[in-house]
Design a protein around this motif. Structure first.
Motif, PDB file in Angstrom:
ATOM      1  N   GLY A   1     -37.324   8.950  18.248  1.00 51.24           N
ATOM      2  CA  GLY A   1     -36.235   9.253  17.320  1.00 51.24           C
ATOM      3  C   GLY A   1     -36.328   8.549  15.981  1.00 51.24           C
ATOM      4  O   GLY A   1     -37.179   7.683  15.760  1.00 51.24           O
ATOM      5  N   ALA A   2     -35.417   8.957  15.116  1.00 57.27           N
ATOM      6  CA  ALA A   2     -35.271   8.313  13.817  1.00 57.27           C
ATOM      7  C   ALA A   2     -34.617   6.950  13.993  1.00 57.27           C
ATOM      8  O   ALA A   2     -34.025   6.639  15.032  1.00 57.27           O
ATOM      9  CB  ALA A   2     -34.408   9.186  12.903  1.00 57.27           C
TER      10      ALA A   2
ATOM     11  N   THR B   1     -23.687   6.527   9.637  1.00 56.04           N
ATOM     12  CA  THR B   1     -22.811   7.643   9.269  1.00 56.04           C
ATOM     13  C   THR B   1     -23.586   8.950   9.414  1.00 56.04           C
ATOM     14  O   THR B   1     -24.823   8.952   9.353  1.00 56.04           O
ATOM     15  CB  THR B   1     -22.324   7.536   7.814  1.00 56.04           C
ATOM     16  OG1 THR B   1     -23.435   7.740   6.919  1.00 56.04           O
ATOM     17  CG2 THR B   1     -21.680   6.180   7.545  1.00 56.04           C
ATOM     18  N   PRO B   2     -22.876  10.072   9.598  1.00 54.20           N
ATOM     19  CA  PRO B   2     -23.576  11.360   9.634  1.00 54.20           C
ATOM     20  C   PRO B   2     -24.366  11.632   8.350  1.00 54.20           C
ATOM     21  O   PRO B   2     -25.453  12.229   8.413  1.00 54.20           O
ATOM     22  CB  PRO B   2     -22.432  12.367   9.802  1.00 54.20           C
ATOM     23  CG  PRO B   2     -21.334  11.591  10.456  1.00 54.20           C
ATOM     24  CD  PRO B   2     -21.432  10.210   9.891  1.00 54.20           C
TER      25      PRO B   2
ATOM     26  N   LEU C   1     -31.814  10.498   6.358  1.00 52.19           N
ATOM     27  CA  LEU C   1     -33.033   9.986   6.962  1.00 52.19           C
ATOM     28  C   LEU C   1     -33.853  11.106   7.584  1.00 52.19           C
ATOM     29  O   LEU C   1     -35.080  11.178   7.383  1.00 52.19           O
ATOM     30  CB  LEU C   1     -32.704   8.915   8.001  1.00 52.19           C
ATOM     31  CG  LEU C   1     -33.909   8.286   8.712  1.00 52.19           C
ATOM     32  CD1 LEU C   1     -34.927   7.747   7.718  1.00 52.19           C
ATOM     33  CD2 LEU C   1     -33.447   7.195   9.675  1.00 52.19           C
ATOM     34  N   MET C   2     -33.213  11.993   8.324  1.00 55.92           N
ATOM     35  CA  MET C   2     -33.947  13.085   8.954  1.00 55.92           C
ATOM     36  C   MET C   2     -34.570  14.012   7.905  1.00 55.92           C
ATOM     37  O   MET C   2     -35.718  14.467   8.064  1.00 55.92           O
ATOM     38  CB  MET C   2     -33.017  13.871   9.885  1.00 55.92           C
ATOM     39  CG  MET C   2     -32.748  13.188  11.212  1.00 55.92           C
ATOM     40  SD  MET C   2     -34.227  12.966  12.244  1.00 55.92           S
ATOM     41  CE  MET C   2     -34.690  14.680  12.558  1.00 55.92           C
ATOM     42  N   THR C   3     -33.836  14.279   6.850  1.00 55.54           N
ATOM     43  CA  THR C   3     -34.370  15.133   5.789  1.00 55.54           C
ATOM     44  C   THR C   3     -35.586  14.488   5.136  1.00 55.54           C
ATOM     45  O   THR C   3     -36.609  15.141   4.894  1.00 55.54           O
ATOM     46  CB  THR C   3     -33.284  15.422   4.738  1.00 55.54           C
ATOM     47  OG1 THR C   3     -32.195  16.102   5.377  1.00 55.54           O
ATOM     48  CG2 THR C   3     -33.831  16.283   3.610  1.00 55.54           C
ATOM     49  N   ASP C   4     -35.481  13.189   4.856  1.00 57.36           N
ATOM     50  CA  ASP C   4     -36.620  12.470   4.276  1.00 57.36           C
ATOM     51  C   ASP C   4     -37.801  12.434   5.240  1.00 57.36           C
ATOM     52  O   ASP C   4     -38.957  12.621   4.834  1.00 57.36           O
ATOM     53  CB  ASP C   4     -36.218  11.044   3.907  1.00 57.36           C
ATOM     54  CG  ASP C   4     -35.595  10.944   2.525  1.00 57.36           C
ATOM     55  OD1 ASP C   4     -35.481  11.983   1.840  1.00 57.36           O
ATOM     56  OD2 ASP C   4     -35.212   9.819   2.121  1.00 57.36           O
TER      57      ASP C   4
ATOM     58  N   GLU D   1     -34.476  18.455  18.607  1.00 55.31           N
ATOM     59  CA  GLU D   1     -33.651  17.710  19.563  1.00 55.31           C
ATOM     60  C   GLU D   1     -32.936  16.540  18.872  1.00 55.31           C
ATOM     61  O   GLU D   1     -31.757  16.288  19.136  1.00 55.31           O
ATOM     62  CB  GLU D   1     -34.556  17.197  20.680  1.00 55.31           C
ATOM     63  CG  GLU D   1     -33.926  16.217  21.646  1.00 55.31           C
ATOM     64  CD  GLU D   1     -34.967  15.555  22.537  1.00 55.31           C
ATOM     65  OE1 GLU D   1     -34.679  14.455  23.042  1.00 55.31           O
ATOM     66  OE2 GLU D   1     -36.067  16.125  22.695  1.00 55.31           O
ATOM     67  N   TRP D   2     -33.632  15.839  17.971  1.00 57.14           N
ATOM     68  CA  TRP D   2     -32.998  14.731  17.260  1.00 57.14           C
ATOM     69  C   TRP D   2     -31.868  15.224  16.379  1.00 57.14           C
ATOM     70  O   TRP D   2     -30.803  14.610  16.324  1.00 57.14           O
ATOM     71  CB  TRP D   2     -34.036  14.000  16.392  1.00 57.14           C
ATOM     72  CG  TRP D   2     -35.210  13.438  17.155  1.00 57.14           C
ATOM     73  CD1 TRP D   2     -35.367  13.394  18.506  1.00 57.14           C
ATOM     74  CD2 TRP D   2     -36.386  12.868  16.590  1.00 57.14           C
ATOM     75  NE1 TRP D   2     -36.576  12.833  18.833  1.00 57.14           N
ATOM     76  CE2 TRP D   2     -37.223  12.495  17.671  1.00 57.14           C
ATOM     77  CE3 TRP D   2     -36.809  12.636  15.294  1.00 57.14           C
ATOM     78  CZ2 TRP D   2     -38.470  11.904  17.464  1.00 57.14           C
ATOM     79  CZ3 TRP D   2     -38.054  12.038  15.087  1.00 57.14           C
ATOM     80  CH2 TRP D   2     -38.865  11.678  16.156  1.00 57.14           C
ATOM     81  N   TRP D   3     -32.120  16.327  15.677  1.00 57.80           N
ATOM     82  CA  TRP D   3     -31.043  16.911  14.856  1.00 57.80           C
ATOM     83  C   TRP D   3     -29.830  17.242  15.705  1.00 57.80           C
ATOM     84  O   TRP D   3     -28.688  16.958  15.332  1.00 57.80           O
ATOM     85  CB  TRP D   3     -31.543  18.156  14.158  1.00 57.80           C
ATOM     86  CG  TRP D   3     -32.280  17.953  12.862  1.00 57.80           C
ATOM     87  CD1 TRP D   3     -33.617  18.127  12.628  1.00 57.80           C
ATOM     88  CD2 TRP D   3     -31.710  17.560  11.597  1.00 57.80           C
ATOM     89  NE1 TRP D   3     -33.898  17.873  11.302  1.00 57.80           N
ATOM     90  CE2 TRP D   3     -32.765  17.519  10.659  1.00 57.80           C
ATOM     91  CE3 TRP D   3     -30.419  17.238  11.181  1.00 57.80           C
ATOM     92  CZ2 TRP D   3     -32.566  17.171   9.316  1.00 57.80           C
ATOM     93  CZ3 TRP D   3     -30.210  16.892   9.855  1.00 57.80           C
ATOM     94  CH2 TRP D   3     -31.266  16.856   8.935  1.00 57.80           C
ATOM     95  N   ASP D   4     -30.087  17.876  16.846  1.00 63.72           N
ATOM     96  CA  ASP D   4     -28.988  18.357  17.687  1.00 63.72           C
ATOM     97  C   ASP D   4     -28.158  17.216  18.256  1.00 63.72           C
ATOM     98  O   ASP D   4     -26.925  17.318  18.358  1.00 63.72           O
ATOM     99  CB  ASP D   4     -29.526  19.225  18.828  1.00 63.72           C
ATOM    100  CG  ASP D   4     -30.042  20.570  18.349  1.00 63.72           C
ATOM    101  OD1 ASP D   4     -29.724  20.966  17.206  1.00 63.72           O
ATOM    102  OD2 ASP D   4     -30.812  21.209  19.105  1.00 63.72           O
ATOM    103  N   ARG D   5     -28.798  16.126  18.626  1.00 72.10           N
ATOM    104  CA  ARG D   5     -28.058  15.018  19.230  1.00 72.10           C
ATOM    105  C   ARG D   5     -27.388  14.134  18.164  1.00 72.10           C
ATOM    106  O   ARG D   5     -26.472  13.397  18.471  1.00 72.10           O
ATOM    107  CB  ARG D   5     -28.956  14.192  20.131  1.00 72.10           C
ATOM    108  CG  ARG D   5     -29.921  13.289  19.403  1.00 72.10           C
ATOM    109  CD  ARG D   5     -30.929  12.637  20.331  1.00 72.10           C
ATOM    110  NE  ARG D   5     -31.772  11.686  19.588  1.00 72.10           N
ATOM    111  CZ  ARG D   5     -32.888  11.148  20.086  1.00 72.10           C
ATOM    112  NH1 ARG D   5     -33.288  11.464  21.304  1.00 72.10           N
ATOM    113  NH2 ARG D   5     -33.584  10.297  19.360  1.00 72.10           N
TER     114      ARG D   5
END
Length: 199
Positions: free
Chosen positions: A143-144, A149-150, A156-159, A193-197
């Protein structure tokens, strides 16, 4: 370039020593200066990169900086907080497009916003063989990095998708701030999966 590492401190932080042509670069000085000095040995350390401003990555920074005389490097958005926490002066405030050097090796700086505002990754892309990423706490096996915060998570995920997974191949080795190395190929199938959770 040679990569060696040690684990220090109560949070089991990784510190990485990169050496080339008799010169050294240290990635993070988290704790336990004596252990870090043992890792360094007689290697001259020209540069010390702090991946981000969290306290568990800074504990031995002032002592190692004083001992080595290294040039201190950190992500521009985190630099002031690192200075305030440690009393050191950051020499180079870096971000996307900047580079640091060890011997004849050039390492690209990649800024990743989310775990902290100014976390940096160092990317080594050798002429032959797999790339290596020293990611601090922005990416781990599974995972990241932790976000609070959301908005930070989305950042972070986008980067990570754009600057890491979108640019580097599956054989790229990821060297995290805690725990064992992984590869982008092992982690890539789990991005959805990381996005979803949400973490």
């Amino acid at each position: 370039m040679e990569i060696t590492s040690t684990v220090v401190g109560p949070m089991s932080n990784n510190a990485y020593l990169l050496t080339d042509s008799g010169e050294g670069l240290l990635v993070d000085a988290p704790a336990d200066a004596l252990a870090l000095l043992a890792l360094i040995g007689d290697t001259p350390i020209g540069t010390l990169v702090t991946t981000h401003r969290h306290h568990d990555h800074l504990g031995a920074l002032a002592e190692i900086a004083s001992h080595t005389g290294a040039r201190l490097v950190a992500g521009a958005p985190d630099a002031a907080a690192i200075e305030a926490a440690t009393g050191v002066s950051i020499d180079d405030r870096v971000w996307d497009g900047d580079h640091v050097h060890v011997g004849a090796v050039r390492l690209e700086v990649i800024g990743l916003v989310g775990h902290t505002p100014g976390s940096v990754t160092l990317a080594w892309t050798p002429e032959h063989g797999a790339a290596h990423l020293f990611v601090g706490d922005s990416l781990f096996p599974g995972g990241a990095g932790k976000t609070t915060t959301p908005e930070d998570f989305r950042s972070l995920m986008t980067d990570l998708e754009a600057k890491i997974f979108g640019r580097f191949g599956d054989d790229t080795v990821v060297h995290p701030g805690h725990g064992d190395p992984t590869t982008l190929g092992k982690e890539r199938p789990h991005l959805r999966e990381w996005w979803d959770r949400g973490w």
